[in-house]
Design an enzyme around this catalytic site. Sequence first.
Site, mmCIF file in Angstrom:
data_model
loop_
_atom_site.group_PDB
_atom_site.id
_atom_site.type_symbol
_atom_site.label_atom_id
_atom_site.label_comp_id
_atom_site.label_asym_id
_atom_site.label_seq_id
_atom_site.Cartn_x
_atom_site.Cartn_y
_atom_site.Cartn_z
ATOM 1 N N ARG A 79 0.881 -1.169 0.000
ATOM 2 C CA ARG A 79 0.000 0.000 0.000
ATOM 3 C C ARG A 79 0.919 1.219 0.000
ATOM 4 N NH1 ARG A 79 -3.444 -2.838 -1.451
ATOM 5 N NH2 ARG A 79 -5.471 -3.288 -0.543
ATOM 6 N N GLU A 119 -4.163 7.857 -4.276
ATOM 7 C CA GLU A 119 -4.485 7.184 -5.544
ATOM 8 C C GLU A 119 -5.799 7.718 -6.082
ATOM 9 O OE1 GLU A 119 -4.205 2.926 -5.054
ATOM 10 O OE2 GLU A 119 -2.117 3.058 -4.445
ATOM 11 N N HIS A 130 -1.783 0.763 -9.688
ATOM 12 C CA HIS A 130 -2.375 -0.206 -8.744
ATOM 13 C C HIS A 130 -3.101 -1.328 -9.506
ATOM 14 C CE1 HIS A 130 -4.077 -0.745 -4.430
ATOM 15 N NE2 HIS A 130 -3.944 -1.928 -5.039
HETATM 16 N N1 LIG Z 1 -0.823 -3.961 -5.405
HETATM 17 C C1 LIG Z 1 -1.874 -4.775 -5.379
HETATM 18 O O1 LIG Z 1 -2.682 -4.811 -6.299
HETATM 19 C C2 LIG Z 1 -2.078 -5.681 -4.225
HETATM 20 C C3 LIG Z 1 -1.586 -5.353 -2.991
HETATM 21 N N2 LIG Z 1 -1.763 -6.203 -1.930
HETATM 22 C C4 LIG Z 1 -1.196 -5.820 -0.645
HETATM 23 O O2 LIG Z 1 -0.293 -6.832 -0.229
HETATM 24 C C5 LIG Z 1 -0.505 -7.093 1.153
HETATM 25 C C6 LIG Z 1 -0.016 -8.483 1.492
HETATM 26 O O3 LIG Z 1 -0.894 -9.453 0.969
HETATM 27 P P1 LIG Z 1 -0.786 -10.994 1.431
HETATM 28 O O4 LIG Z 1 0.555 -11.535 1.111
HETATM 29 O O5 LIG Z 1 -1.988 -11.665 0.874
HETATM 30 O O6 LIG Z 1 -0.945 -10.825 3.006
HETATM 31 P P2 LIG Z 1 -0.455 -11.794 4.173
HETATM 32 O O7 LIG Z 1 -1.200 -11.388 5.367
HETATM 33 O O8 LIG Z 1 -0.476 -13.210 3.728
HETATM 34 O O9 LIG Z 1 1.091 -11.401 4.334
HETATM 35 C C7 LIG Z 1 1.540 -10.236 4.947
HETATM 36 C C8 LIG Z 1 2.816 -10.574 5.723
HETATM 37 O O10 LIG Z 1 3.321 -9.351 6.277
HETATM 38 C C9 LIG Z 1 3.767 -9.646 7.598
HETATM 39 N N3 LIG Z 1 3.729 -8.440 8.413
HETATM 40 C C10 LIG Z 1 2.639 -7.780 8.890
HETATM 41 N N4 LIG Z 1 3.039 -6.727 9.631
HETATM 42 C C11 LIG Z 1 4.386 -6.721 9.625
HETATM 43 C C12 LIG Z 1 5.365 -5.886 10.224
HETATM 44 N N5 LIG Z 1 5.021 -4.848 11.000
HETATM 45 N N6 LIG Z 1 6.665 -6.181 10.007
HETATM 46 C C13 LIG Z 1 7.008 -7.252 9.253
HETATM 47 N N7 LIG Z 1 6.128 -8.084 8.664
HETATM 48 C C14 LIG Z 1 4.832 -7.814 8.845
HETATM 49 C C15 LIG Z 1 2.806 -10.711 8.112
HETATM 50 O O11 LIG Z 1 3.398 -11.453 9.172
HETATM 51 C C16 LIG Z 1 2.590 -11.551 6.864
HETATM 52 O O12 LIG Z 1 3.516 -12.613 6.794
HETATM 53 C C17 LIG Z 1 -2.012 -6.855 1.343
HETATM 54 O O13 LIG Z 1 -2.324 -6.568 2.682
HETATM 55 C C18 LIG Z 1 -2.271 -5.681 0.428
HETATM 56 O O14 LIG Z 1 -2.091 -4.470 1.126
HETATM 57 C C19 LIG Z 1 -2.423 -7.389 -2.062
HETATM 58 C C20 LIG Z 1 -2.950 -7.747 -3.268
HETATM 59 C C21 LIG Z 1 -2.851 -6.901 -4.445
HETATM 60 O O1 LIG Z 2 -6.343 -7.062 -3.235
HETATM 61 C C1 LIG Z 2 -5.757 -6.010 -2.908
HETATM 62 O O2 LIG Z 2 -5.394 -5.778 -1.748
HETATM 63 C C2 LIG Z 2 -5.481 -4.987 -3.922
HETATM 64 O O3 LIG Z 2 -4.749 -4.073 -3.696
HETATM 65 C C3 LIG Z 2 -6.109 -5.079 -5.255
HETATM 66 O O4 LIG Z 2 -6.136 -6.322 -5.736
#
Ligand SMILES: NC(=O)C1=CN([C@@H]2O[C@H](COP(=O)(O)OP(=O)(O)OC[C@H]3O[C@@H](n4cnc5c(N)ncnc54)[C@H](O)[C@@H]3O)[C@@H](O)[C@H]2O)C=CC1
Ligand SMILES: O=C(O)C(=O)CO
Length: 326
Positions: free
Chosen positions: A237, A266, A285
Site C-alpha cells: 500500500r 491514488e 495499482h
Molecule cells: N498492489 C496490489 O494490487 C495488491 C496489494 N496487496 C497488498 O499486499 C498485502 C499483502 O498481501 P498478502 O501476502 O496476501 O498478506 P499476508 O497477510 O499473507 O502477508 C503479509 C505478511 O506481512 C507480515 N507483516 C505484517 N506486519 C508486519 C510488520 N510490522 N513487520 C514485518 N512483517 C509484517 C505478516 O506477518 C505476513 O507474513 C495486502 O495486505 C495488500 O495491502 C495485495 C494484493 C494486491
Molecule cells: O487485493 C488487494 O489488496 C489490492 O490491492 C487489489 O487487488
Amino acid sequence: MKPLVYIARELPEEAAEFLEQHCECRYWQGPGDITDAKLAEEVGEAEGLLVTGTPIHEKVLAAGPNLRVVANLSAGYNNLDLQALKERRIVATHTPYVLDDTVADLAMALLLASARRVPELDRLVKAGQWKKGMDAELYGLDVHHKRLGIIGMGRIGEVVARRASLGFEMDVAYYNRRRKPEAEERLGLTYCGLEELLSTSDFVLLLTPLTPETRHLMDEAQFKLMKQNAVFINVSRGETVREEALVKALEEKWIAGAGLDVYEQEPVSPDHPLLRMDHVVTLPHIGSATAETRINMAMSAAKNLVNALTGQSPLDIVPELRPYFL
Ligand SMILES: NC(=O)C1=CN([C@@H]2O[C@H](COP(=O)(O)OP(=O)(O)OC[C@H]3O[C@@H](n4cnc5c(N)ncnc54)[C@H](O)[C@@H]3O)[C@@H](O)[C@H]2O)C=CC1
Ligand SMILES: O=C(O)C(=O)CO
C-alpha cells in the site's frame, strides 16, 4: 425473502448473476467511485455490503442498522475499521489466495522492468532515438543471482520468493513479523532483521499489509540503509512508504531506482515528482488486475457475502475478526 445487499462497485457478470440468485441487489450507479459519505447515504436497509477500498467506519455502519456483513473485494483490508465492526458484531471478509500468483507476477514484472529499464527504453525506441551502439549510460542491472529482500513474507511474498529463487536463481532474504522455518527450507530463504535486509539487498520488495505498525515503515532512515545500486519495489500500500523520503532517496541517488504499483494518494497526482523520474517505473495499482483473477476475486467476495447472510461461515473472515465469528 432474499436478503438485501448493496454492491458499491461494478462486478463481472458471473459474480453479479450469482448474487442475484441469492440476494436482492442494489448497485452504486456512479458517477465515479463511491465515497464513504455516499455509501452512508445509500446503505439503507441493506444487510450486506460489497466494497473495494471504500472506508468502512462507524458513520457508515451506523447508517445501516441491518448490516451483518461487509465483503471487501480485495486481499488488503486497511479500509475497514475493525474495532467498529467488532463492536457492532458485523463480520468482514476479504479475498486472499485467489490473487497470489497474479500479484506475484506483477511484482516480478516491476522488478524486471525497473532493473532492465524496460519502459524508459521502450519510450526511447518509439521516440526514434535508438542509435547504433548502445550508450553505457543506458545499461540496466542484472536480476539473476542477485539478492532480493522481501519485507512481509506472507501468501504473496512466498509466491514471489518461489519465482525469484527457482526461476531467477536469486538469493532471497526476508523480514517478517514471525520466522517461517518451513518456507525457509522449501524455498531456500534467509531470515534477517530489517536493517540487514535493507543494507544487503539488491532489490527490496515491500509486501506487508498497511497497519499502524507498517505505516511509513520505509522512511529516510530506511532508504539511507539501502545500497546505492539497489532498487525499491512497492506492491503493498502507498502509505507503507513516506513518499517524500522516497523522492529524496531517488533525487539524491541514495538508491538506483524504484518500481511502484501503489501511492499515498491514488490516483497519483499527474504533477507528482515521481512521475518525472526515468528511473522510476509507475503502474496504476494493477497488482491483481487480470481478467481471470478479477473474476475469481469477485466470486470469492460474492460467496463470502452470501455465506454470511445464509448462516454458513464465510471462508475468508479477516483474521482479526475470526475469534468473534468462528
Ligand atoms: N498492489 C496490489 O494490487 C495488491 C496489494 N496487496 C497488498 O499486499 C498485502 C499483502 O498481501 P498478502 O501476502 O496476501 O498478506 P499476508 O497477510 O499473507 O502477508 C503479509 C505478511 O506481512 C507480515 N507483516 C505484517 N506486519 C508486519 C510488520 N510490522 N513487520 C514485518 N512483517 C509484517 C505478516 O506477518 C505476513 O507474513 C495486502 O495486505 C495488500 O495491502 C495485495 C494484493 C494486491
Ligand atoms: O487485493 C488487494 O489488496 C489490492 O490491492 C487489489 O487487488
